[in-house]
Scaffold this motif. Sequence first.
Motif, short mmCIF file in Angstrom:
data_model
loop_
_atom_site.label_atom_id
_atom_site.label_comp_id
_atom_site.label_asym_id
_atom_site.label_seq_id
_atom_site.Cartn_x
_atom_site.Cartn_y
_atom_site.Cartn_z
N PRO A 233 0.92 -1.15 -0.01
CA PRO A 233 -0.01 -0.04 -0.08
C PRO A 233 0.81 1.23 -0.05
O PRO A 233 0.57 2.37 -0.74
CB PRO A 233 -0.76 -0.11 1.25
CG PRO A 233 -1.16 -1.54 1.56
CD PRO A 233 0.26 -2.19 0.85
N ARG A 237 0.52 4.66 -2.54
CA ARG A 237 0.47 5.83 -2.20
C ARG A 237 1.71 6.83 -2.85
O ARG A 237 1.61 7.92 -3.33
CB ARG A 237 0.54 5.84 -0.93
CG ARG A 237 -0.75 5.40 0.00
CD ARG A 237 -0.93 6.11 1.33
NE ARG A 237 0.18 5.88 2.18
CZ ARG A 237 0.35 4.68 2.85
NH1 ARG A 237 -0.20 3.50 2.92
NH2 ARG A 237 1.25 4.41 3.76
N GLU A 258 -8.81 6.08 8.56
CA GLU A 258 -7.78 5.21 8.65
C GLU A 258 -6.92 5.48 7.43
O GLU A 258 -5.51 5.46 7.38
CB GLU A 258 -7.87 3.77 8.78
CG GLU A 258 -8.73 3.47 10.27
CD GLU A 258 -7.97 4.11 11.43
OE1 GLU A 258 -6.55 3.62 11.41
OE2 GLU A 258 -8.41 4.76 11.98
N VAL A 259 -7.52 5.34 6.15
CA VAL A 259 -6.65 5.60 4.95
C VAL A 259 -6.10 6.93 5.15
O VAL A 259 -4.89 7.30 4.57
CB VAL A 259 -7.53 5.27 3.69
CG1 VAL A 259 -6.76 5.75 2.38
CG2 VAL A 259 -7.96 3.85 3.69
N TRP A 263 -2.34 8.91 4.38
CA TRP A 263 -1.67 9.83 3.59
C TRP A 263 -1.06 11.22 4.02
O TRP A 263 -0.29 11.85 3.81
CB TRP A 263 -2.87 10.15 2.80
CG TRP A 263 -3.21 9.48 1.47
CD1 TRP A 263 -3.90 8.33 1.34
CD2 TRP A 263 -2.75 9.72 0.25
NE1 TRP A 263 -3.95 7.72 0.30
CE2 TRP A 263 -2.89 8.46 -0.56
CE3 TRP A 263 -1.75 10.46 -0.42
CZ2 TRP A 263 -2.68 8.32 -1.88
CZ3 TRP A 263 -1.34 10.38 -1.63
CH2 TRP A 263 -1.88 9.21 -2.33
N THR A 315 -9.12 10.98 -0.14
CA THR A 315 -8.35 9.89 0.29
C THR A 315 -9.25 8.91 1.03
O THR A 315 -8.74 8.30 2.06
CB THR A 315 -6.93 10.12 1.01
OG1 THR A 315 -7.44 10.91 2.31
CG2 THR A 315 -6.35 11.05 0.16
N GLY A 317 -11.61 5.61 1.41
CA GLY A 317 -11.72 4.40 0.56
C GLY A 317 -12.92 3.44 1.32
O GLY A 317 -13.26 2.40 0.72
N GLY A 344 -8.01 7.51 -2.86
CA GLY A 344 -8.28 6.34 -1.96
C GLY A 344 -8.41 5.17 -2.66
O GLY A 344 -8.59 4.99 -3.80
N ILE A 345 -8.04 4.06 -1.66
CA ILE A 345 -8.01 2.70 -2.27
C ILE A 345 -9.63 2.21 -2.38
O ILE A 345 -10.24 2.85 -1.69
CB ILE A 345 -7.30 1.73 -1.31
CG1 ILE A 345 -7.74 1.87 0.20
CG2 ILE A 345 -5.74 2.07 -1.38
CD1 ILE A 345 -7.10 0.89 1.16
#
Length: 346
Positions: A233, A237, A258-259, A263, A315, A317, A344-345
């Motif tokens: 991950p 980024r 959390e994501v 970042w 960002t 997810g 974001g993922i």
Amino acid sequence: MHGTNRKKRAPKPIISVLMPVRDASDTVKEAVESLWRQHFPSWELIAVDDGSRDDSAAILQACAAADPRVKVVRQPPRGIVAALTAAAGMASGQFLARMDADDISLPDRFGAQLEMFNRIPSLALCGTKVQLTGHGISCGYRRYEVWLNSLITPEDHARECFVECPIAHPTFMMPRIWYESAGGYRDTPWPEDYDLLLRIWQAGGRMAKPDAVLFEWRHRPQRLSQTDPRYAPEAFRKIKRHYLPGSDTPLYQWGAGEVGKLWLKDWQAEAKKGGLRPVAVVDINPRKIGRIIHGFRVIGPSELPPPGLCWIAVTVGAPGAREEIRDWLVPRGYREETDFLFLGIL
């Protein structure tokens, strides 16, 4: 008469398939057989055996003996980028296609992809929808499969290309001229496929897929993307920050979950080296607004500058969050890809 006994040269193939192979004796023949079943016949396979310790090379040599379209190169173990670069250097096709030694191209794949290039001007990279196969496929990979298969048009891919790599690497097909002008595959601290895709995007190349599942993508725990730190991950980024479009307006991050916190830590580290730093981070949680998280002030959406006076990196997810944020920003005049972009993922 001179030359009457000369053998006619075989016409150059339209498509050159680049296949790196490492210890794939249990799957590589099945992969080659899927190429033999292609309805479009003008292709060659450049299979680079990258230091296999099993029978992969012998299986490939037997395939080459049965079909002159199959060409085999053997080299010491140098890695996927070196293998792909070697294969591309031997390729003679107008188009370069990718395939791994454990996947299956369905019979209509090549024909459908070539039709996309005929239909869409300036198309630079074409993938396909995929079906994940194998054991132990996580919920995250299933979400990725659904997301990949939802992206069809050039507009879909441009909008989402910073969320994740929007085309599965083994389904890549690109004109050789685009591959060469983008600089080919490079050794980087992040995924080689995403790096090439973002350079093509950066140069104005368009991306699309046929609206059909044309590829069986085998999931295996020992796959490179499961084990190599270049696919972790933090590497994703890093590549996104590297290719993030520049802007003359101040940067804001949307997302302090959390994501988002990961970042923020990355931005903080980059800022110490003179890199880009958000002015603030946006969140809708009233308990976070007004706090300082990892050195960044948290603000509510209403505190954002008006469209044209800020650039927003989203960002978030969580499932459904992108749609909610888009529904907040767009009616207020913020334009996707111009004023905001999703990073974001899934």
